[in-house]
Design a protein around this motif. Structure first.
Motif, short mmCIF file in Angstrom:
data_model
loop_
_atom_site.label_atom_id
_atom_site.label_comp_id
_atom_site.label_asym_id
_atom_site.label_seq_id
_atom_site.Cartn_x
_atom_site.Cartn_y
_atom_site.Cartn_z
N SER A 184 7.52 -0.66 84.84
CA SER A 184 6.32 -1.13 85.53
C SER A 184 5.11 -0.26 85.21
CB SER A 184 6.55 -1.18 87.04
OG SER A 184 6.89 0.10 87.54
N THR A 185 5.31 1.05 85.05
CA THR A 185 4.20 1.93 84.69
C THR A 185 3.68 1.61 83.29
OG1 THR A 185 5.12 3.70 86.07
CG2 THR A 185 3.47 4.33 84.43
N PHE A 186 4.59 1.39 82.37
CA PHE A 186 4.20 1.01 81.01
C PHE A 186 3.43 -0.31 81.02
CE2 PHE A 186 5.31 -1.12 76.93
CZ PHE A 186 4.56 -0.30 76.11
N ALA A 187 3.91 -1.28 81.82
CA ALA A 187 3.21 -2.56 81.92
C ALA A 187 1.82 -2.37 82.53
CB ALA A 187 4.03 -3.54 82.77
N TYR A 188 1.72 -1.50 83.54
CA TYR A 188 0.44 -1.23 84.19
C TYR A 188 -0.58 -0.68 83.19
CZ TYR A 188 -2.88 1.56 86.89
OH TYR A 188 -4.01 2.13 87.38
N ILE A 189 -0.14 0.23 82.31
CA ILE A 189 -1.05 0.77 81.29
C ILE A 189 -1.40 -0.30 80.26
CG2 ILE A 189 -1.32 2.52 79.50
CD1 ILE A 189 0.73 4.23 81.01
N LEU A 190 -0.45 -1.19 80.01
CA LEU A 190 -0.62 -2.20 78.98
C LEU A 190 -1.52 -3.35 79.42
CD1 LEU A 190 0.60 -2.17 76.13
CD2 LEU A 190 2.37 -3.73 76.97
N PHE A 191 -1.59 -3.65 80.72
CA PHE A 191 -2.34 -4.81 81.20
C PHE A 191 -3.80 -4.84 80.75
CE2 PHE A 191 0.70 -5.71 84.98
CZ PHE A 191 1.51 -6.47 84.14
N PRO A 192 -4.57 -3.76 80.97
CA PRO A 192 -5.96 -3.82 80.51
C PRO A 192 -6.09 -3.95 79.00
CG PRO A 192 -5.41 -1.61 81.27
CD PRO A 192 -4.28 -2.51 81.67
N ILE A 193 -5.16 -3.37 78.26
CA ILE A 193 -5.18 -3.49 76.80
C ILE A 193 -4.97 -4.94 76.38
CG2 ILE A 193 -4.02 -2.79 74.67
CD1 ILE A 193 -3.30 -0.15 76.06
N LEU A 194 -4.00 -5.61 77.01
CA LEU A 194 -3.71 -7.00 76.66
C LEU A 194 -4.88 -7.92 76.99
CD1 LEU A 194 0.01 -7.31 77.88
CD2 LEU A 194 -0.83 -7.18 75.53
N TYR A 195 -5.55 -7.64 78.11
CA TYR A 195 -6.69 -8.50 78.45
C TYR A 195 -7.86 -8.27 77.50
CZ TYR A 195 -10.56 -10.71 80.75
OH TYR A 195 -11.64 -11.51 81.00
N LEU A 196 -8.20 -7.01 77.26
CA LEU A 196 -9.36 -6.71 76.43
C LEU A 196 -9.16 -7.14 74.98
CD1 LEU A 196 -10.17 -3.17 77.87
CD2 LEU A 196 -11.47 -5.28 78.24
N LEU A 197 -7.93 -7.06 74.49
CA LEU A 197 -7.67 -7.45 73.11
C LEU A 197 -7.38 -8.94 72.95
CD1 LEU A 197 -5.44 -4.52 71.76
CD2 LEU A 197 -7.83 -4.99 71.19
N TYR A 198 -6.64 -9.53 73.91
CA TYR A 198 -6.14 -10.90 73.72
C TYR A 198 -6.47 -11.84 74.88
CZ TYR A 198 -3.35 -8.34 70.29
OH TYR A 198 -2.95 -7.54 69.25
N ASP A 199 -7.23 -11.38 75.87
CA ASP A 199 -7.60 -12.21 77.03
C ASP A 199 -6.35 -12.68 77.79
OD1 ASP A 199 -9.40 -13.41 78.74
OD2 ASP A 199 -9.36 -15.33 77.68
N ILE A 200 -5.32 -11.81 77.85
CA ILE A 200 -4.10 -12.11 78.60
C ILE A 200 -4.16 -11.39 79.94
CG2 ILE A 200 -1.60 -11.87 78.65
CD1 ILE A 200 -1.62 -11.92 75.61
N LYS A 201 -4.03 -12.16 81.03
CA LYS A 201 -4.07 -11.58 82.37
C LYS A 201 -2.68 -11.66 83.00
CE LYS A 201 -7.46 -14.23 83.77
NZ LYS A 201 -8.51 -14.84 84.64
N PRO A 202 -2.29 -10.62 83.77
CA PRO A 202 -0.98 -10.66 84.44
C PRO A 202 -0.93 -11.68 85.56
CG PRO A 202 -2.22 -8.75 85.16
CD PRO A 202 -3.00 -9.36 84.05
N LEU A 203 -2.11 -12.08 86.07
CA LEU A 203 -2.18 -13.05 87.16
C LEU A 203 -3.26 -14.07 86.82
CD1 LEU A 203 -1.34 -13.88 90.07
CD2 LEU A 203 -3.19 -12.42 90.90
N GLU A 204 -2.87 -15.33 86.68
CA GLU A 204 -3.82 -16.39 86.35
C GLU A 204 -4.39 -16.98 87.63
OE1 GLU A 204 -5.13 -17.40 83.62
OE2 GLU A 204 -3.97 -16.13 82.25
N THR A 205 -5.71 -16.96 87.74
CA THR A 205 -6.40 -17.52 88.89
C THR A 205 -7.58 -18.36 88.40
OG1 THR A 205 -7.82 -15.56 89.08
CG2 THR A 205 -5.78 -15.58 90.39
#
Length: 336
Positions: A184-205
């Motif tokens: 979960s910590t690794f995913a937490y660090i990865l979340f902003p990277i995924l959004y900024l690079l690929y527009d992937i959000k962990p929660l779709e709203t």
């Protein structure tokens, strides 16, 4: 070893732990109850002026101040490998201290509980010791602990034990599964990277504001729990905890695939030609990807506020990882 000792009780202390004058007097009285096999005292660290040591020390402070005393209620206190007095007859009954290269303290405690012995935690500082103050010593300590807990989980799951009480099963299980926090910590660090690079959000709203409404409470709890429990938080604690995802992921892989790890005492000064980069390359990679993500994310932001929030989070993670990888020669002064 124990074969040379004849006493009814014996104490175990790590080489980096110095007992205070009242250590034996304060603990031995509890063993007047013939059903008690072990009395455990907390660890206390004196080198918390150093950055790495301060981070790991405060994390363990929560464990010793809240978790261990609560385990007295369910007779599920386990040995932490030091600052403990054992009843010799109880250890003899289980065939001696568990002979393992890691977490022999946890396995020994479980064997005692399975035979119906009681264990007690005394929440009084009776020793002074040193926490790991280098990156390599800290990483190896966490890897060793995680490997021990996960080995029990995968190879002899406490939930399947026929001789533990329900409370004891749950306490051992929760201890074993803690190290999945690396995922979960690794995913937490990865979340902003995924959004900024690929527009992937962990929660779709439907909108950025609704997304923030769900995410900010989680973020506040993530960083605020230690402050709520202790009334303070060292920046070193946040930094060291964030960086610990790597040894936990290594332990998961090592346990699943059966690779072995060398045991070295936490405060060992044994000199080895081991490159620091071996333990820091994931952190450096994540820092690089975060910085790259800032440039890509702001080139054409899909949602200004979500991009802004993730940029702040990415910068915060970069800062925490940077002060960790440069933390060996830094003194700890910052609290929040």
């Amino acid at each position: 070893g124990l074969q040379y000792g004849k006493g009814e009780f014996f104490a175990v202390l790590d080489a980096d732990q110095s007992p205070r004058k009242n250590f034996i007097v304060s603990l031995l009285g509890y063993l007047h109850d013939s059903q008690i096999a072990m009395v455990q005292a907390p660890q206390h660290f004196t080198n918390v002026n150093k950055f790495i040591a301060a981070g790991t020390s405060q994390a363990q402070e929560i464990f010793y101040k809240y978790i261990c005393p609560a385990r007295n209620l369910s007779n599920s206190v386990f040995c932490v490998g030091t600052n403990v007095i054992f009843r010799r007859s109880a250890i003899d009954q289980i065939g001696g201290i568990a002979k393992l290269s890691h977490s022999e303290d946890l396995w020994t405690s479980r064997k005692l509980h399975e035979l119906g012995w009681k264990t007690v935690f005394v929440n009084e500082v009776l020793t002074d010791g040193t926490a790991p103050d280098t990156i390599i010593s800290y990483m190896k300590q966490q890897l060793r602990w995680a490997k021990g807990g996960l080995s029990m989980l995968f190879h002899d799951n406490p939930l399947l034990s026929k001789n533990l009480t329900l409370d004891q099963k749950l306490q051992y299980f929760f201890t074993n599964t803690f190290y999945f926090v690396g995922i979960s910590t690794f995913a937490y660090i990865l979340f902003p990277i995924l959004y900024l690079l690929y527009d992937i959000k962990p929660l779709e709203t439907g909108s950025g504001s609704i997304w923030l409404l769900h995410y900010i409470p989680y973020l506040l709890m993530y960083y605020g729990l230690t402050w709520l429990l202790l009334g303070k938080m060292h920046i070193a604690t946040i930094s060291v905890s964030l960086a610990s995802f790597y040894p936990y992921l290594m332990a998961i892989g090592s346990t699943l695939f059966g690779t072995e790890q060398e045991w070295i005492a936490t405060a060992s000064r044994k000199k080895k030609s081991e490159p620091l980069l071996k333990w820091l390359w994931p952190h450096i990679l994540l820092i690089s990807l975060s910085i790259m993500g800032l440039f890509v994310g702001w080139y054409d932001p899909a949602d200004f506020w979500v991009t802004f929030f993730y940029s702040i989070l990415a910068l915060w993670n970069v800062y925490l990882l940077l002060i960790y990888i440069t933390g060996e020669n830094r003194f700890s002064k910052i609290s929040v």
